[in-house]
Enzyme design. Structure first.
Site, mmCIF file in Angstrom:
data_model
loop_
_atom_site.group_PDB
_atom_site.id
_atom_site.type_symbol
_atom_site.label_atom_id
_atom_site.label_comp_id
_atom_site.label_asym_id
_atom_site.label_seq_id
_atom_site.Cartn_x
_atom_site.Cartn_y
_atom_site.Cartn_z
ATOM 1 N N ARG A 118 0.834 -1.089 0.044
ATOM 2 C CA ARG A 118 0.086 -0.214 -0.036
ATOM 3 C C ARG A 118 0.884 1.252 0.102
ATOM 4 O O ARG A 118 2.193 1.156 0.194
ATOM 5 C CB ARG A 118 -0.928 0.022 1.385
ATOM 6 C CG ARG A 118 -0.217 -0.081 2.506
ATOM 7 C CD ARG A 118 -1.303 -0.311 3.763
ATOM 8 N NE ARG A 118 -0.428 -0.012 4.905
ATOM 9 C CZ ARG A 118 -1.095 -0.153 6.285
ATOM 10 N NH1 ARG A 118 -2.505 -0.195 6.198
ATOM 11 N NH2 ARG A 118 -0.364 -0.301 7.163
ATOM 12 N N GLU A 157 -2.654 7.394 6.228
ATOM 13 C CA GLU A 157 -1.272 7.428 6.590
ATOM 14 C C GLU A 157 -0.402 7.889 5.465
ATOM 15 O O GLU A 157 0.681 6.764 5.200
ATOM 16 C CB GLU A 157 -0.639 6.093 7.434
ATOM 17 C CG GLU A 157 -1.730 5.887 8.650
ATOM 18 C CD GLU A 157 -1.119 4.669 9.435
ATOM 19 O OE1 GLU A 157 -0.264 3.811 9.004
ATOM 20 O OE2 GLU A 157 -1.082 4.776 10.868
ATOM 21 N N GLU A 312 -6.647 5.687 15.610
ATOM 22 C CA GLU A 312 -6.337 4.595 15.670
ATOM 23 C C GLU A 312 -5.356 4.102 16.934
ATOM 24 O O GLU A 312 -4.731 5.073 17.090
ATOM 25 C CB GLU A 312 -5.554 3.897 14.604
ATOM 26 C CG GLU A 312 -6.350 3.706 13.250
ATOM 27 C CD GLU A 312 -5.330 3.258 12.029
ATOM 28 O OE1 GLU A 312 -4.429 2.589 12.369
ATOM 29 O OE2 GLU A 312 -5.537 3.533 10.766
HETATM 30 C C1 GAL Z 1 -1.839 1.716 10.909
HETATM 31 C C2 GAL Z 1 -2.703 1.523 9.629
HETATM 32 C C3 GAL Z 1 -3.728 0.555 9.884
HETATM 33 C C4 GAL Z 1 -2.991 -0.642 10.236
HETATM 34 C C5 GAL Z 1 -2.389 -0.542 11.532
HETATM 35 C C6 GAL Z 1 -1.888 -1.786 12.172
HETATM 36 O O1 GAL Z 1 -0.496 2.275 10.730
HETATM 37 O O2 GAL Z 1 -3.372 2.818 9.346
HETATM 38 O O3 GAL Z 1 -4.288 0.282 8.367
HETATM 39 O O4 GAL Z 1 -2.323 -1.280 9.201
HETATM 40 O O5 GAL Z 1 -1.442 0.477 11.195
HETATM 41 O O6 GAL Z 1 -1.062 -1.195 13.066
#
Ligand code: GAL
Length: 685
Positions: A118, A157, A312
C-alpha cells in the site's frame, strides 16, 4: 505547489467517539449482522470505513460497486453508529497498476516497484490523481448527504510505507520545476546549496537528480529540498481529494490520519488543510509515558491546541512490533485516557474484526479470530465504551492551558539527519524528548509548537537542537524575549539557514544577539563519556554528556561552568537578560534530573508550575494534565503509569472524579494504571 487552505470546517464531537476501522469488505456478508450487534455491545459509536475498499468499490475503470457498502451502512445506521467515511485511495487495485504503470512508485534506487502493498502510488502520476479523484467523486456523490456521515477520512497514513517518497523520472522532473520556483535560477540554487564544494555546481536544472541511494549524497540542501518537495507532493494528493469533497460536501469536515512524529512529512504544513487533526498512536510497550504524551502534544499543537481525534490504536497486539506483547489488563484504558488528557476527543482502534489472513492477521482487534465477546480484550473495550458513554460531553472540547512550549521543527530534523556530524548517533527526536520529558515529569503543562505558532501565548519556549533558524524566525524569538518571555536554546541551535548553509559569524547565527553567546567550538564526547557542570548559584553539580560547546560570551552571564577537561571552568549554561526577558543557552546536555530542576526554575520565574499542591511535581510515574473547555471548569487528569500505588497531593478545594463520582479533598490515591478526571466540586453545586 499546495494551494492555500480554505477556511476550516468546524468539527466538534458530541460524545467521546468510540470505534474505529471496520473492514467488512474483507469478510463475508454473513458476519455483518453479528458485527453490528457486537458493536452495540462494545459501545461503538463510530466506524471508519472502507479504508482499503478501492478494489471492492471500483473493480474496473468506470465501474463502481456500491451496493455492498450500502448494505453495510444501512446496518450501521440502524444501530445508531456514525460514519467516518474513507476515500479508500491508499492502496490502488491491481487493474490500476496494470493499465497505468505510471502509477507505480519507484524506490530510492529509481527501480519501479511491482504492484502490491500500500502507499505505492507515485504522487506525480496523473493517472493516480485522475483515478483516485474519480473514486472520491463517486463516494462523495453517493454518501455525501447521509445523515450519519460525520467525517471524511482521506487516504491513510500518507507516506507510511517504504520507500516513503517516489524516485521516478516524473517526480524528478516535478522536483526540478519545484526547485526552479524555490531558488529562482540555477545560480541561486548553486549558491544556496554551496555546490562549489567538490566542484558540484550545476549549469542547468536539468542536471539536478533526486538524491538516489546510489547517487548524490554530499549536498545537504538537495536532500532537504527533496523532503520538502515530497511532503508537498503528497499533500497535493490529499488536496486533490479534499477539493472534490469540499465541492460536493462543503459542510462535512475532512481529516487524514497522521502518525505523530513522522519523519517524512512536515505535518505543520499539512495541518492548515485538515479540518480536524487525527492520528494513530502505536507506542512500543516500553515507551515512557512522556514520549507518548509528547506525540499527543505535537498533534494537538498542529491546530494550536484544539482537540484532536485518536483515530487508531491497537486494543492489544501490534503485530509489527519486535514482539507481539499483549496489552496488560487496564493498559488500554490507561492509554486511552492519556490521549484524552492530552487533547483527544475520541478513542478509536485499528480494527474491529481481526484479519483472517495476510500480514495483519496477528494484529490485535476488538473482535478476535475466535469471534467471542467473552474474551478479555472485547470485555475491556466494551467496559471502556460504556465508561466513555457515561462521560457524555463532560470531557469534550478542552484545551491544555500551557504557558510553556517545546519547539519541534521538521526542517531541523531533516537537516540534522542529512548532516555528517556532529555525531553519528544523533537523532533529533531522541534529543528533543528529554526536554519535553523534564517538563512533563515536573507536571508543567507543555505544548509542542512549531515556528508558525503564536509565541505570545507562551512565557517559556524551549527550542532543543533547532539547528535550522532563519533571520525572520530569530527576529520573532527576539521580539518575544524582549517582551518578557524566557527562551531556552541548546547546543547546536541555529547553526544553518533554510538551505543548510552555515550562518556567518558562527552559531547561533541570528540568535547570537538574543542569547548573548557565540560558539567557538564543539566537542562531541564519545558514547558513555561524561563531563560535569557546577552551578554558580548554589555549587550544585551535574553530569553532562553527548556534546560540549565552548562559548564566547557577549552579554550573557554564566550560570554553570564545566568541571573537567581543558575547558573546565568555562561557561556551560548561560543566561542573557534581553529586554524584559531572558535567553538561556545550554551548551551541553544535562543529565535528566538537573535538566528538570533547571527548567522548573526557568518556569517558576514566570509563576509556571504543576497544577498540584504547592506547584510540586507529581510522584514518579504519575501524569498530570489539565484540560479546560470554554466556559467550563478545568478538568485535572491524573494517570498512574507506575507499577505501584501513588499518593497525589491535590491543589486546594474539593474535587469529584467524573469516572467514579468519588470526591477528593487534599489528596488522592491512584492504583497502578489508575485514572482520575477531577472536576472542582463546588462548580457542580
Ligand atoms: C496503521 C494503519 C492501519 C493498520 C495498523 C496496524 O498504521 O493505518 O491500516 O495497518 O497500522 O498497526
Amino acid at each position: 505547489m499546495s494551494e492555500s487552505s480554505p477556511s476550516r470546517v468546524r468539527f466538534r464531537c458530541d460524545r467521546v467517539y468510540h470505534g474505529g476501522d471496520y473492514n467488512p469488505d474483507q469478510w463475508p456478508e454473513a458476519v455483518w449482522d453479528e458485527d453490528v450487534r457486537l458493536m452495540r455491545q462494545a459501545g461503538v459509536s463510530i466506524a471508519t470505513l472502507p479504508v482499503f475498499g478501492w478494489q471492492a468499490l471500483n473493480p474496473a475503470e468506470g465501474v463502481f460497486a456500491f451496493e455492498w457498502l450500502d448494505r453495510v451502512i444501512e446496518r450501521l445506521d440502524a444501530a445508531g453508529i456514525d460514519l467516518c467515511l474513507a476515500t479508500a485511495t491508499a492502496a490502488q487495485p491491481a487493474w490500476v497498476d496494470q493499465k497505468y504503470p505510471d502509477v507505480l512508485v519507484a524506490d530510492e534506487h529509481g527501480r519501479v516497484r511491482p504492484h502490491g502493498n500500500r502507499h505505492t502510488f507515485c504522487p506525480s502520476s496523473p493517472n493516480y490523481r485522475r483515478l483516485s479523484a474519480d473514486l472520491v467523486r463517486a463516494i462523495a456523490t453517493r454518501y455525501g448527504r447521509h445523515p450519519r456521515l460525520k467525517l471524511w477520512h482521506i487516504n491513510n497514513e500518507y507516506g507510511g510505507s517504504w520507500p516513503n517518497y517516489c524516485y521516478c523520472p516524473r517526480c524528478a522532473e516535478a522536483f526540478r520545476g519545484w526547485l526552479r520556483e524555490r531558488h529562482g535560477s540555477i545560480g541561486e540554487l548553486n549558491r544556496h546549496w554551496n555546490t562549489a564544494f567538490w566542484g558540484h555546481a550545476y549549469d542547468d536544472f536539468a542536471q539536478v537528480e533526486p538524491p538516489y541511494a546510489h547517487g548524490e549524497g554530499s549536498i545537504m540542501g538537495l536532500r532537504i529540498d527533496w523532503r520538502r518537495f515530497h511532503s508537498e507532493a503528497l499533500l497535493d494528493c490529499y488536496l486533490n481529494e479534499a477539493k472534490i469533497l469540499r465541492e460536493i460536501t462543503p459542510k462535512v469536515p475532512i481529516t487524514t490520519n497522521l502518525m505523530g512524529a513522522f519523519f517524512p512529512l512536515d505535518y505543520r504544513r499539512w495541518a492548515p488543510h485538515l479540518d480536524v487533526v487525527s492520528w494513530d498512536n502505536y507506542p512500543m510497550w516500553d515507551d515512557p509515558a512522556a514520549t507518548t504524551a509528547f506525540k499527543h502534544a505535537l498533534m494537538r499543537g498542529l491546530h494550536d491546541g484544539e482537540p484532536f481525534l485518536l483515530l487508531e490504536q491497537s486494543p492489544s497486539h501490534q503485530n509489527w512490533a519486535p514482539s507481539c506483547r499483549l496489552k496488560r489488563p487496564g493498559e488500554l484504558r490507561q492509554m486511552s485516557y492519556q490521549a484524552m488528557a492530552q487533547g483527544a476527543d475520541s478513542v478509536m482502534y485499528f480494527q474491529w474484526r481481526q484479519s483472517r489472513g495476510c500480514i495483519e492477521k496477528y494484529h490485535g482487534s476488538i473482535l478476535e479470530h475466535h469471534g467471542r465477546p467473552d474474551a478479555r480484550v472485547f470485555r475491556e473495550v466494551s467496559a471502556l465504551g460504556a465508561e466513555l458513554a457515561s462521560l457524555g460531553t463532560a470531557t469534550l472540547g478542552g484545551r491544555v492551558p500551557a504557558r510553556a512550549a517545546v519547539l519541534f521543527d521538521w526542517e531541523s530534523w531533516w537537516a540534522l539527519s542529512a548532516s555528517s556530524g556532529p555525531r553519528r548517533d544523533l537523532d533529533y527526536l531522541t534529543e528533543v524528548l528529554p526536554y519535553y520529558a523534564a517538563l512533563f515529569e515536573s507536571g508543567i503543562q507543555t505544548d509542542v509548537i512549531g515556528w508558525d505558532a503564536d509565541f505570545d501565548r507562551y512565557d517559556v519556549i524551549v527550542a532543543p537542537w533547532t539547528t535550522m533558524v532563519t533571520a525572520a524566525q530569530a527576529a520573532r524569538i527576539g521580539a518575544r524575549v524582549r517582551a518578557g518571555a524566557s527562551f531556552v536554546a541548546t547546543h547546536f541551535t541555529s547553526r544553518v539557514d533554510e538551505n543548510d548553509y552555515m550562518h556567518e559569524g558562527g552559531a547561533p547565527g541570528p540568535l547570537r544577539e538574543v542569547l548573548g553567546v557565540t560558539v567557538e567550538e564543539y566537542d562531541a564526547l564519545p558514547t558513555g563519556a561524561t563531563n560535569g557542570v557546577r552551578f554558580e548559584a548554589d555549587g550544585a553539580e551535574a553530569s553532562v554528556s553527548f556534546l560540549c560547546e565552548r562559548l564566547w560570551l557577549h552579554g550573557a552571564n554564566p550560570l554553570a561552568r564545566y568541571t573537567a577537561d581543558f575547558y573546565a571552568g568555562e561557561p556551560a549554561i548561560t543566561a542573557n537578560h534581553h529586554g524584559l526577558g531572558d535567553a538561556y543557552y545550554l551548551a551541553t546536555k544535562l543529565e535528566p534530573a538537573a535538566l528538570a530542576a533547571f527548567l522548573r526554575r526557568v518556569c517558576a520565574a514566570h509563576g509556571i508550575a504543576s497544577p498540584l499542591a504547592d506547584g510540586a511535581p507529581p510522584p514518579e510515574g504519575v501524569e498530570v494534565s489539565v484540560r479546560r473547555a470554554d466556559g467550563a471548569a478545568p478538568l485535572l487528569y491524573l494517570i498512574n503509569h507506575a507499577a505501584a500505588e501513588r499518593q497525589v497531593a491535590l491543589p486546594a478545594g474539593a474535587r469529584r472524579d467524573l469516572l467514579t463520582h468519588s470526591v477528593f479533598d487534599g489528596s488522592a490515591t491512584l492504583a497502578p494504571r489508575g485514572v482520575l478526571i477531577l472536576q472542582p466540586f463546588a462548580s457542580q453545586s
